[in-house]
Design a protein around this motif. Sequence first.
Motif, PDB file in Angstrom:
ATOM      1  N   ARG A 284       2.218   1.748  -3.441  1.00 58.41           N
ATOM      2  CA  ARG A 284       1.180   2.261  -4.350  1.00 58.41           C
ATOM      3  C   ARG A 284       0.944   3.760  -4.117  1.00 58.41           C
ATOM      4  O   ARG A 284       0.756   4.520  -5.067  1.00 58.41           O
ATOM      5  CB  ARG A 284      -0.113   1.468  -4.185  1.00 58.41           C
ATOM      6  CG  ARG A 284       0.038   0.032  -4.689  1.00 58.41           C
ATOM      7  CD  ARG A 284      -1.060  -0.865  -4.158  1.00 58.41           C
ATOM      8  NE  ARG A 284      -2.345  -0.535  -4.732  1.00 58.41           N
ATOM      9  CZ  ARG A 284      -2.857  -1.162  -5.793  1.00 58.41           C
ATOM     10  NH1 ARG A 284      -2.183  -2.134  -6.374  1.00 58.41           N
ATOM     11  NH2 ARG A 284      -4.021  -0.804  -6.261  1.00 58.41           N
ATOM     12  N   GLN A 285       0.976   4.165  -2.843  1.00 61.16           N
ATOM     13  CA  GLN A 285       0.814   5.596  -2.550  1.00 61.16           C
ATOM     14  C   GLN A 285       1.912   6.417  -3.208  1.00 61.16           C
ATOM     15  O   GLN A 285       1.721   7.585  -3.527  1.00 61.16           O
ATOM     16  CB  GLN A 285       0.875   5.832  -1.041  1.00 61.16           C
ATOM     17  CG  GLN A 285      -0.458   5.588  -0.339  1.00 61.16           C
ATOM     18  CD  GLN A 285      -0.262   5.356   1.153  1.00 61.16           C
ATOM     19  OE1 GLN A 285       0.771   5.749   1.718  1.00 61.16           O
ATOM     20  NE2 GLN A 285      -1.233   4.721   1.778  1.00 61.16           N
ATOM     21  N   ARG A 286       3.069   5.794  -3.418  1.00 59.48           N
ATOM     22  CA  ARG A 286       4.185   6.505  -4.059  1.00 59.48           C
ATOM     23  C   ARG A 286       4.172   6.342  -5.577  1.00 59.48           C
ATOM     24  O   ARG A 286       5.142   6.667  -6.253  1.00 59.48           O
ATOM     25  CB  ARG A 286       5.506   6.005  -3.478  1.00 59.48           C
ATOM     26  CG  ARG A 286       5.761   6.547  -2.073  1.00 59.48           C
ATOM     27  CD  ARG A 286       6.829   5.764  -1.350  1.00 59.48           C
ATOM     28  NE  ARG A 286       7.157   6.366  -0.057  1.00 59.48           N
ATOM     29  CZ  ARG A 286       6.398   6.261   1.041  1.00 59.48           C
ATOM     30  NH1 ARG A 286       5.257   5.594   0.996  1.00 59.48           N
ATOM     31  NH2 ARG A 286       6.768   6.838   2.173  1.00 59.48           N
TER      32      ARG A 286
ATOM     33  N   ASP B 102       0.830  -1.205   0.000  1.00 61.60           N
ATOM     34  CA  ASP B 102       0.000   0.000   0.000  1.00 61.60           C
ATOM     35  C   ASP B 102       0.866   1.258   0.000  1.00 61.60           C
ATOM     36  O   ASP B 102       0.570   2.236  -0.696  1.00 61.60           O
ATOM     37  CB  ASP B 102      -0.945  -0.010   1.210  1.00 61.60           C
ATOM     38  CG  ASP B 102      -2.017  -1.092   1.080  1.00 61.60           C
ATOM     39  OD1 ASP B 102      -2.219  -1.594  -0.050  1.00 61.60           O
ATOM     40  OD2 ASP B 102      -2.635  -1.448   2.105  1.00 61.60           O
TER      41      ASP B 102
END
Length: 478
Positions: A232-234, A229
């Motif tokens: 993915r945020q990056r 997660d």
Amino acid sequence: MSSDIQKMCAGDPPLTARLASWMSDLLADPQVTQRVVEEYGSPVNVLHTGALAGNASDLSDAAAELDIDLRVFFARKANKALSFVDAARDAGLGVDVASENELRQVLDRGVQPHNVIVTAAVKPPPLLELCLSRNVPVALDNHDEADGYLSMLAARGDGAPPAPVALRIASQNDAIAPTRFGMSVPDWLEWLDTRNVSALLFEGVHFHLHGYSPHNRAIVVDEALQFIDALRQRGHRPSFIDMGGGIPMSYLNNEAEWDAFEAAHKSAILHQRPPITWRNDGFGRREEAGALAGTRNTYPYFQRPIRGDWLRALVAAHATTHTPNRALSTELRDRGLHLRCEPGRSLLDGCGMTLAKVLFRKKSSDGIPLVGLEMNRTQCRSTSADFLVDPILVRGDQSGRPNSPFAGFLVGAYCVEDELILRRKLNFPHGVAVGDIVALPNTAGYLMHILESESHQLPLARNIVVRDDGLVEDDIGR
Ligand SMILES: *Cc1c(COP(=O)(O)O)cnc(C)c1O
């Protein structure tokens, strides 16, 4: 539980091997068994690839029932024979490699680069160059290694496609044993946030744990999901979690035998009965003030669950460790992830045995009976303190004289006192003689190769594959 061929040699108490049918067939014919040793030397590693695909399907079938997309990568370091690489490739499996030579050989055998993962503990520049030139995914272990790869990538110039990598994580959970491998998730995030990583394609998150606990793997899969997660945020698009190897297998069918051995061994260590091991070796345990201290440092040669049932246990454990209570299949699917594993030993269950010739019988100066084999202890050895599986004795036409019962230890060729092939005392109720063959069953996973050495200028054992059309030497020996 033991077949007739298994009545000629047994530990006391016995630990009866589970034999693949090709092993029983071969050993039931003394002439053929003798001929293999005459032709290829003693010891000889006899291999059969038949069980590998089925062992992998145990896992993938269970995964399909659990609604998990699982991809199995064969951990090659468990056996060096190239026949297993071919079998893995033909079964549609990937391959996990631990060195440049392993990688080169696997690519030469036609395994597609995206079906390989490089998890080598140290990765010298030529290994990384090869990964780069063939677009092979690398599991990066630490900041220096990752920085080195970034510099190598920077030297390629503009326009080159990003290089596929996974990041190896070290769990921060107190339940998980400390490890030298990988970096903590916060350490990786710090690295990601302080580098220009546009030359890398973050395909997945990797870990490999010591031991076999499905519960521990469920814990770290959860840490990996959280790291996914954060990736993915990056803006990264990882597609897998690779939970490494350590998927259990069982060498014995009979749990009662294992329990009886454990009980007898414990009493022997406590001097409540005569020793059943070489000079009362406790395999990591000892007597202290009348009580047992230490822990047994051998593989759990009997265990349950294994393979498919073990995966079911992992998924069940995940459901209890995770809040809110969501199925692992849902966690993976919602993130577009597949799960990977890298079994070595458990894929090779039923795939090999080691044959060695009896050269002498004698007694030590203090009267312990010994059987001398033409082999050394590195030729059936792993990091486990002993291989706790009874050998099979194949008696030749010449043997049988004298035919009196014998009980003693198997010793080998290295000039050290502690050169035992197996450290348990063995009974030969119908005798043992020069020229007999001792077969060590189910040795394909680690026992043959992980520690073999050429000390004393003794040659390495040859690796011979049993195929439908006869016996052929594996290409690794050519
Ligand atoms: C050794 C190793 C494996 C294989 O472990 P097994 O116990 O044989 O299943 C898989 N992955 C990595 C990274 C390893 O070091």
